[in-house]
Design a protein around this motif. Structure first.
Motif, PDB file in Angstrom:
ATOM      1  N   UNK A 150      -2.068   0.327  23.472  1.00 30.28           N
ATOM      2  CA  UNK A 150      -1.104   1.205  23.036  1.00 30.28           C
ATOM      3  C   UNK A 150      -1.131   2.212  24.274  1.00 30.28           C
TER       4      UNK A 150
ATOM      5  N   UNK B  13       3.034   4.169  20.845  1.00 30.92           N
ATOM      6  CA  UNK B  13       3.977   3.145  20.966  1.00 30.92           C
ATOM      7  C   UNK B  13       3.604   2.129  19.975  1.00 30.92           C
TER       8      UNK B  13
ATOM      9  N   UNK C  57      -7.684  14.887  14.245  1.00 27.16           N
ATOM     10  CA  UNK C  57      -6.034  14.167  13.733  1.00 27.16           C
ATOM     11  C   UNK C  57      -6.385  13.016  12.989  1.00 27.16           C
TER      12      UNK C  57
ATOM     13  N   UNK D 171      -4.714   9.524  11.430  1.00 28.10           N
ATOM     14  CA  UNK D 171      -3.599   8.461  11.539  1.00 28.10           C
ATOM     15  C   UNK D 171      -3.729   7.499  10.507  1.00 28.10           C
TER      16      UNK D 171
ATOM     17  N   UNK E 153      -2.357   3.220  10.139  1.00 30.83           N
ATOM     18  CA  UNK E 153      -1.761   2.062  10.749  1.00 30.83           C
ATOM     19  C   UNK E 153      -1.688   0.881   9.683  1.00 30.83           C
TER      20      UNK E 153
ATOM     21  N   UNK F  89       1.429  -2.554  13.307  1.00 36.29           N
ATOM     22  CA  UNK F  89       2.459  -1.508  13.699  1.00 36.29           C
ATOM     23  C   UNK F  89       1.703  -0.496  14.349  1.00 36.29           C
ATOM     24  N   UNK F  90       2.393   0.648  14.870  1.00 33.98           N
ATOM     25  CA  UNK F  90       1.755   1.443  15.567  1.00 33.98           C
ATOM     26  C   UNK F  90       0.920   2.660  14.644  1.00 33.98           C
ATOM     27  N   UNK F  91      -0.041   3.522  15.493  1.00 34.74           N
ATOM     28  CA  UNK F  91      -0.798   4.483  14.868  1.00 34.74           C
ATOM     29  C   UNK F  91       0.433   5.613  14.346  1.00 34.74           C
TER      30      UNK F  91
ATOM     31  N   UNK G 174       0.627   9.465  13.190  1.00 35.64           N
ATOM     32  CA  UNK G 174      -0.146  10.645  12.917  1.00 35.64           C
ATOM     33  C   UNK G 174       0.156  11.364  11.704  1.00 35.64           C
TER      34      UNK G 174
ATOM     35  N   UNK H 271      -2.878  17.176  11.511  1.00 35.20           N
ATOM     36  CA  UNK H 271      -3.778  17.864  12.673  1.00 35.20           C
ATOM     37  C   UNK H 271      -4.402  19.034  11.858  1.00 35.20           C
TER      38      UNK H 271
ATOM     39  N   UNK I  78      -2.206  20.771   9.422  1.00 37.41           N
ATOM     40  CA  UNK I  78      -0.754  20.887   9.654  1.00 37.41           C
ATOM     41  C   UNK I  78      -0.349  19.291   9.509  1.00 37.41           C
TER      42      UNK I  78
ATOM     43  N   UNK J 213       2.296  16.079   9.178  1.00 37.82           N
ATOM     44  CA  UNK J 213       3.790  15.722   9.671  1.00 37.82           C
ATOM     45  C   UNK J 213       4.600  15.442   8.670  1.00 37.82           C
TER      46      UNK J 213
ATOM     47  N   UNK K  70      -5.133   1.365   7.216  1.00 36.27           N
ATOM     48  CA  UNK K  70      -6.032   1.614   7.932  1.00 36.27           C
ATOM     49  C   UNK K  70      -6.011   3.021   8.207  1.00 36.27           C
TER      50      UNK K  70
ATOM     51  N   UNK L  47      -7.212   6.278  10.502  1.00 31.24           N
ATOM     52  CA  UNK L  47      -8.113   6.462  11.802  1.00 31.24           C
ATOM     53  C   UNK L  47      -8.172   7.969  12.039  1.00 31.24           C
TER      54      UNK L  47
ATOM     55  N   UNK M 200     -10.891  15.880  19.304  1.00 28.22           N
ATOM     56  CA  UNK M 200     -10.508  16.542  20.674  1.00 28.22           C
ATOM     57  C   UNK M 200     -11.590  17.545  20.875  1.00 28.22           C
TER      58      UNK M 200
ATOM     59  N   UNK N   1      -8.514  12.603  23.214  1.00 33.11           N
ATOM     60  CA  UNK N   1      -8.900  12.278  21.796  1.00 33.11           C
ATOM     61  C   UNK N   1      -9.769  11.198  21.785  1.00 33.11           C
TER      62      UNK N   1
END
Lengths: 116, 119
Positions: free
Chosen positions: A89, A107, B34, B36, B38, B42-44, B46, B49, B57, B59, B91, B93, B97, B108
């Motif tokens: 990624x 991505x 953070x 996430x 998934x 597909x992508x992670x 967010x 935070x 905060x 998204x 999933x 995750x 930080x 991270x």
């Protein structure tokens, strides 16, 4: 709105050859870029990063190139090894308010397979 | 160094129940964590935070009342999926930080993830 794109879902490479993984971004505020490696059912592992003030960063077999004008970065792995097979990624971050807020945008990932 | 753990690694629950996932930074203090999720292939994405001692905060599109986040200490953040439904199966995750030093960016570090299956 996909701000970070990896247009190649998969890449297959012979062991010992070079692997080149590509990533494009649209947000001009991004100024820090990272590559992560991920195995199924595991969290991503940090590989290498680059700041927008540089155009190249190298760490062992891994080199990241950044072309800001094209909003494009790539990860080169030389030589590729079977153990490199994983999902890669790219991620980007924009500093906010002068401090490193650091929220990452990922991505879609590229599945790299390195054949012996 | 820079190890982040998550517990549990997988959980199966019935629809309507709540599930708590813990994220711990084992050898460093994490000012920011953070969360996430998934979906397969597909992508992670967010979700939120979390800053120690303050509200998370979220998204856009993430329901704060459904995904409760608590960051009570510099080494622990929790995500509670309330009244879970099958569409929450995913999933999850976390990442952590380190406390910022002189304004330098700190990468991270990710936990191993938690597989949630809601029946």
């Amino acid at each position: 709105d996909q701000q970070v794109k990896q247009n190649s879902p998969s890449l297959s490479v012979q062991e010992g050859r070079i692997s080149i993984l590509n990533c494009d971004y649209t947000n001009s505020m991004f100024d820090y870029f990272l590559w992560y490696k991920k195995y199924p059912a595991e969290g991503p592992t940090f590989l290498i990063s680059i700041s927008s003030i540089k155009d190249k960063n190298e760490d062992g077999r891994f080199t990241v190139f950044l072309n800001k004008s094209a909003k494009h970065l790539s990860l080169h792995i030389v030589p590729s090894q079977p153990g490199d097979s994983a999902v890669y990624f790219c991620a980007a971050s924009a500093r906010a308010g002068g401090t490193s807020y650091g929220k990452l945008t990922f991505g879609q990932g590229t599945i790299l397979t390195v054949h012996p | 160094g820079a190890v982040v753990s998550q517990h549990p690694s997988w959980v199966i629950c019935k629809s309507g129940t709540s599930v708590k996932i813990e994220c711990r930074s084992l050898d460093f203090q994490a000012t920011t964590m953070f969360w996430y999720r998934q979906f397969p292939k597909q992508s992670l994405m967010l979700m939120a935070t979390s800053n120690e001692g303050s509200k998370a905060t979220y998204e856009q599109g993430v329901e704060k009342d459904k995904f409760l986040i608590n960051h009570a200490s510099l080494t622990l953040s929790t995500l509670t999926v309330t009244s879970a439904h099958p569409e929450d199966s995913s999933f999850y995750i976390c990442s952590a930080r380190e406390r910022l030093r002189g304004g330098a960016y700190n990468e991270q570090f990710f936990g191993p993830g938690t597989r949630l299956t809601v029946l």
